[in-house]
Design a protein around this motif. Structure first.
Motif, PDB file in Angstrom:
ATOM      1  N   THR A  58      -3.778  -1.513   4.128  1.00  0.00           N
ATOM      2  CA  THR A  58      -3.413  -2.022   2.552  1.00  0.00           C
ATOM      3  C   THR A  58      -3.195  -0.771   1.988  1.00  0.00           C
ATOM      4  N   SER A  60      -2.097   2.012   3.011  1.00  0.00           N
ATOM      5  CA  SER A  60      -0.902   2.771   3.250  1.00  0.00           C
ATOM      6  C   SER A  60       0.275   2.161   2.589  1.00  0.00           C
ATOM      7  N   MET A  61       0.188   0.788   2.890  1.00  0.00           N
ATOM      8  CA  MET A  61       1.341   0.021   2.174  1.00  0.00           C
ATOM      9  C   MET A  61       1.505   0.242   0.763  1.00  0.00           C
ATOM     10  N   GLN A  62       0.368   0.065   0.043  1.00  0.00           N
ATOM     11  CA  GLN A  62       0.304   0.369  -1.258  1.00  0.00           C
ATOM     12  C   GLN A  62       0.842   1.605  -1.899  1.00  0.00           C
ATOM     13  N   LYS A  64       2.952   3.552  -0.106  1.00  0.00           N
ATOM     14  CA  LYS A  64       4.411   3.434   0.347  1.00  0.00           C
ATOM     15  C   LYS A  64       5.131   2.710  -0.913  1.00  0.00           C
ATOM     16  N   LYS A  65       4.698   1.819  -1.312  1.00  0.00           N
ATOM     17  CA  LYS A  65       5.473   1.009  -2.814  1.00  0.00           C
ATOM     18  C   LYS A  65       5.381   2.007  -3.786  1.00  0.00           C
TER      19      LYS A  65
END
Length: 356
Positions: A58, A60-62, A64-65
């Motif tokens: 989670t 890492s995804m945030q 990245k965004k």
């Protein structure tokens, strides 16, 4: 939740460079900024995820965004750690301003509500876990509407948190000369006593000279520990070279090593208080002990204390008589195990307000 703001007419919704602050307000979230701040401060995606109770995917995804919204990478890997890029450092600086501003706003809103609601963030040295949670628990029982967090870490990391103003108050054992920027308020005694297993040959001997300890295996905390510095300083002032057998990372590990017959150690009386009546540990009557130290509540003067923080500070100071009584009882129990007479050289011998 993403912050929303009306976009200026005629500006592209896809180009972060063309819409200024409006674009970032629309496409970045406070949670993403909080994550970036934690990653930079902790140097790890994993540790940031643990601190904020999220999974690493989670996080890492945030991030990245967030990088996609800004249009440039924010981190690069250096071995097992991550470091911010130039852009990441700029975003981090802005994050600190934003998060500190929100924290100050939260403080002012909480003060308007009084002590019915509010938040207290307490940073605590590892060795202070024997005293801080009990005070915090009693505080929460009295003020049931307060939301509290307890961040336990070593001294170096706690100093970093103090510099970054990550918490409202900090509990430290060793007094540091912070200058005019930091206030350190002593609130409770923290005497260091020489502890041995109850069947150790020195148990029960009165007035043991420091020179006698040169023949004993000494267990010490790791380099950088305030307890270690105080103990080695006492040996040095006595002209005695200790025979250090082991350096261990916590008081709990040292206590197990003592019970295993690996040596003796100077520990905070707080750390053996709960076991003082069990008959396994004994206090050695060594000259110059207990070493007089105190716990301090530390905070930055540049940030106004909230009503909750001020109330907890007063509450901790008012708890000193109870803490002293608990330590006196523990010392008496340890001396009984040692076969020593009751003595006044316990926490009660430490004058209120002494800083060491």
């Amino acid at each position: 939740m993403a912050l929303k703001c009306t976009t200026k007419a005629g500006l592209s919704d896809q180009d972060p460079g063309s819409s200024g602050a409006d674009y970032l307000v629309r496409h970045c979230t406070l949670r993403q900024l909080q994550l970036l701040e934690a990653i930079v401060r902790l140097g790890s995606f994993t540790r940031a995820a643990e601190e904020l109770f999220l999974t690493q995917p989670t996080v890492s995804m945030q991030i990245k965004k967030l990088a996609e919204s800004i249009g440039t990478p924010l981190f690069h890997h250096v071995g097992r750690t991550v470091e911010p890029t130039d852009a990441g450092r700029e975003v981090y600086a802005a994050c600190r301003d934003i998060l500190n501003g929100l924290a100050n706003l939260e403080t002012k809103l909480a003060d308007l509500k009084g002590l019915r609601r509010g938040r207290l963030r307490l940073g605590v040295m590892t060795t202070a876990t024997y005293v801080a949670p009990e005070i915090l628990g009693a505080f929460c029982q009295r003020y049931t509407g307060i939301d509290v967090s307890l961040n336990v870490t070593n001294r170096d990391q706690l100093l970093e948190r103090l510099c970054a103003q990550d918490d409202d108050l900090y509990v430290m054992g060793q007094h540091h000369d912070f200058g005019q920027e930091v206030e350190a308020v002593p609130f409770a005694p923290n005497p260091l006593v020489m502890i041995a297993r109850s069947d150790h040959p020195l148990v029960g001997q009165p007035g043991i000279p420091m020179s006698r300890l040169a023949d004993e295996d000494l267990l010490l905390r790791e380099p950088g520990s305030g307890v270690r510095d105080a103990v080695l300083g006492h040996f040095a002032r006595s002209g005695v070279e200790p025979r250090v057998r082991m350096q261990l990372g916590s008081s709990e590990t040292i206590k197990h090593a003592i019970l295993g017959g690996l040596g003796i150690s100077a520990l905070s009386l707080h750390s053996v208080r709960l076991e003082s009546g069990g008959g396994r540990f004994a206090v050695l009557d060594v000259e110059g002990f207990p070493i007089r130290r105190r716990w301090h509540i530390v905070y930055s003067r540049s940030r106004e204390l909230s009503l909750v923080a001020r109330t907890f500070l007063d509450f901790a100071i008012a708890s000193e008589p109870d803490i002293r009584a608990q330590l006196d009882e523990a010392m008496a129990a340890l001396r009984r195990v040692s076969g020593l007479p009751a003595a006044v050289a316990t926490s009660s011998a430490i004058p209120t307000g002494v800083i060491s």
